[in-house]
Design a protein around this motif. Structure first.
Motif, PDB file in Angstrom:
ATOM      1  N   PRO A  45     -12.629 -47.887 -31.070  1.00 21.04           N
ATOM      2  CA  PRO A  45     -11.950 -46.634 -30.721  1.00 21.04           C
ATOM      3  C   PRO A  45     -12.747 -45.864 -29.664  1.00 21.04           C
ATOM      4  N   GLY A  46     -12.060 -45.405 -28.633  1.00 22.40           N
ATOM      5  CA  GLY A  46     -12.688 -44.663 -27.550  1.00 22.40           C
ATOM      6  C   GLY A  46     -13.337 -45.528 -26.484  1.00 22.40           C
ATOM      7  N   GLY A  78      -2.385 -47.636 -29.866  1.00 21.50           N
ATOM      8  CA  GLY A  78      -3.091 -46.652 -29.049  1.00 21.50           C
ATOM      9  C   GLY A  78      -3.825 -47.287 -27.878  1.00 21.50           C
ATOM     10  N   ILE A  79      -3.412 -48.479 -27.476  1.00 14.87           N
ATOM     11  CA  ILE A  79      -4.047 -49.206 -26.370  1.00 14.87           C
ATOM     12  C   ILE A  79      -3.269 -48.925 -25.092  1.00 14.87           C
ATOM     13  N   THR A  80      -3.986 -48.472 -24.069  1.00 11.48           N
ATOM     14  CA  THR A  80      -3.338 -48.185 -22.791  1.00 11.48           C
ATOM     15  C   THR A  80      -4.308 -48.511 -21.666  1.00 11.48           C
ATOM     16  N   VAL A  98      -7.716 -55.447 -15.444  1.00 11.26           N
ATOM     17  CA  VAL A  98      -7.128 -54.196 -15.928  1.00 11.26           C
ATOM     18  C   VAL A  98      -8.144 -53.436 -16.782  1.00 11.26           C
ATOM     19  N   ILE A  99      -8.141 -52.105 -16.619  1.00 13.36           N
ATOM     20  CA  ILE A  99      -9.062 -51.246 -17.361  1.00 13.36           C
ATOM     21  C   ILE A  99      -8.340 -50.790 -18.625  1.00 13.36           C
ATOM     22  N   VAL A 100      -8.710 -51.380 -19.744  1.00 10.63           N
ATOM     23  CA  VAL A 100      -8.057 -51.111 -21.029  1.00 10.63           C
ATOM     24  C   VAL A 100      -8.904 -50.118 -21.823  1.00 10.63           C
ATOM     25  N   ILE A 101      -8.228 -49.161 -22.471  1.00 14.61           N
ATOM     26  CA  ILE A 101      -8.916 -48.195 -23.329  1.00 14.61           C
ATOM     27  C   ILE A 101      -8.225 -48.145 -24.690  1.00 14.61           C
ATOM     28  N   ASN A 102      -9.031 -47.950 -25.710  1.00 12.35           N
ATOM     29  CA  ASN A 102      -8.527 -47.854 -27.074  1.00 12.35           C
ATOM     30  C   ASN A 102      -8.494 -46.383 -27.478  1.00 12.35           C
ATOM     31  N   GLU A 106      -8.551 -47.456 -34.853  1.00 11.58           N
ATOM     32  CA  GLU A 106      -9.070 -48.732 -35.379  1.00 11.58           C
ATOM     33  C   GLU A 106      -9.556 -49.604 -34.223  1.00 11.58           C
ATOM     34  N   GLU A 107     -10.438 -50.539 -34.554  1.00 12.89           N
ATOM     35  CA  GLU A 107     -10.839 -51.545 -33.568  1.00 12.89           C
ATOM     36  C   GLU A 107      -9.616 -52.369 -33.189  1.00 12.89           C
ATOM     37  N   PHE A 108      -9.603 -52.863 -31.948  1.00 19.08           N
ATOM     38  CA  PHE A 108      -8.477 -53.671 -31.471  1.00 19.08           C
ATOM     39  C   PHE A 108      -9.032 -54.934 -30.837  1.00 19.08           C
ATOM     40  N   LYS A 109      -8.482 -56.073 -31.227  1.00 18.85           N
ATOM     41  CA  LYS A 109      -8.950 -57.346 -30.690  1.00 18.85           C
ATOM     42  C   LYS A 109      -8.038 -57.796 -29.556  1.00 18.85           C
ATOM     43  N   ILE A 110      -8.648 -58.009 -28.406  1.00 18.77           N
ATOM     44  CA  ILE A 110      -7.929 -58.574 -27.254  1.00 18.77           C
ATOM     45  C   ILE A 110      -8.162 -60.071 -27.304  1.00 18.77           C
ATOM     46  N   GLU A 111      -7.083 -60.800 -27.518  1.00 19.51           N
ATOM     47  CA  GLU A 111      -7.181 -62.243 -27.666  1.00 19.51           C
ATOM     48  C   GLU A 111      -6.771 -62.946 -26.378  1.00 19.51           C
ATOM     49  N   ARG A 112      -7.288 -64.119 -26.190  1.00 20.92           N
ATOM     50  CA  ARG A 112      -6.953 -64.920 -25.014  1.00 20.92           C
ATOM     51  C   ARG A 112      -5.444 -65.155 -24.974  1.00 20.92           C
ATOM     52  N   GLY A 113      -4.847 -64.911 -23.810  1.00 22.71           N
ATOM     53  CA  GLY A 113      -3.419 -65.128 -23.644  1.00 22.71           C
ATOM     54  C   GLY A 113      -2.554 -63.972 -24.086  1.00 22.71           C
ATOM     55  N   MET A 114      -3.153 -62.902 -24.603  1.00 21.25           N
ATOM     56  CA  MET A 114      -2.390 -61.725 -25.021  1.00 21.25           C
ATOM     57  C   MET A 114      -1.761 -61.075 -23.786  1.00 21.25           C
TER      58      MET A 114
END
Length: 155
Positions: A45-46, A78-80, A98-102, A106-114
């Motif tokens: 988060p953040g 809340g991912i943008t 891309v600059i991703v922010i949470n 909660e923690e967010f997992k960026i997975e391959r191919g997402m």
């Protein structure tokens, strides 16, 4: 409808990922896929992170590409994206990242191919710029010099 070309180069690191494409005939944007390592990335988060897509593009000179958030990631997690929309000029040849922010809690997992963002291609209009010596040469408008919130509209 006028047709333009966009050339895409896929880096070796993204060989197993789909190319950006329109999912439906009415879609304005093409999905971009996260070319992260197999184990993925965890975004606290953040926290913000630069996510590679594994592609490079070439656009015709009168076009630009914009990188925009995916609404599902925003509403559900809340991912943008920061710097949104991000602009890719027609003469840029580097990898799209891309600059991703949470903004979630909660923690967010960026997975391959997402599907991590959208790519929108738009025509760029470049006006002829004319300098005026006095601001009175600018036509008056109803709004005038009113800034943020000046219209008084609540909705």
């Amino acid at each position: 409808m006028e047709k333009y070309k966009m050339f895409i180069y896929k880096e070796e690191s993204a060989n197993d990922l789909p190319l950006p494409h329109y999912k439906t005939d009415g879609a304005a944007g093409m999905d971009l896929y996260a070319a992260v390592e197999k184990e993925g990335l965890t975004l606290k988060p953040g926290e913000r992170i630069l996510v590679p897509t594994g592609i490079k593009i070439q656009l015709e000179s009168e076009l630009e590409a914009q990188i925009r958030p995916r609404s599902g990631l925003a509403v559900n997690y809340g991912i943008t994206l920061l710097n949104s929309p991000g602009t890719i000029d027609s003469d840029y040849r580097g990898e799209i990242k891309v600059i991703v922010i949470n903004h979630g809690s909660e923690e967010f997992k960026i997975e391959r191919g997402m599907r991590i963002a959208q790519l929108i291609v738009s025509k760029v209009i470049k006006p002829n710029i004319e300098i005026v010596e006095d601001e009175k040469e600018l036509e008056k408008s109803v709004r005038g010099k009113g800034g943020f919130g000046h219209t008084g509209e609540k909705n």
